[in-house]
Design a protein around this motif. Sequence first.
Motif: not given
Length: 139
Positions: A1-7
């Motif tokens: 989820m963090r990775m998706l928000f970052f992208l």
Amino acid sequence: MRMLFFLFTVLVMASGCGIQDGNNEAGGNSPTLTETQHTGEVPSDEEMLIGARNQFPSTAENMNSEKTFYSKEDAKLLVKKHLQLNNNENMSVTFEGFKDDHYLFHVYDLVHFNNQPEKMTRGWYKVDPESGKVTLEKK
């Protein structure tokens, strides 16, 4: 989820801050409040320099050939010339202020009565700062 928000954040920032080649060419954007829109042909640098050189001499000549304003010192000399006064050490021409947008000068002689200096007024004179015309205000 963090990775998706970052992208997602990187994608939004990259698209908002990216250079848009198609709209940055001359005439591509509509002008903003601080920009002006030029509808005609833009002159080259050389044409602008030639135009500036051709305009400067005529402007400078006009500034030097016409005297459009007299200073207080010029006006004082005009009063002395108008009254045909010689350089008398007892005579004075003093600037007193402005009246009706004109310089106002007090012309007087300094005389001594009973060892006391007194002013003997010759008159009050106005000088128009634009034309240099001297007129008697009050005797």
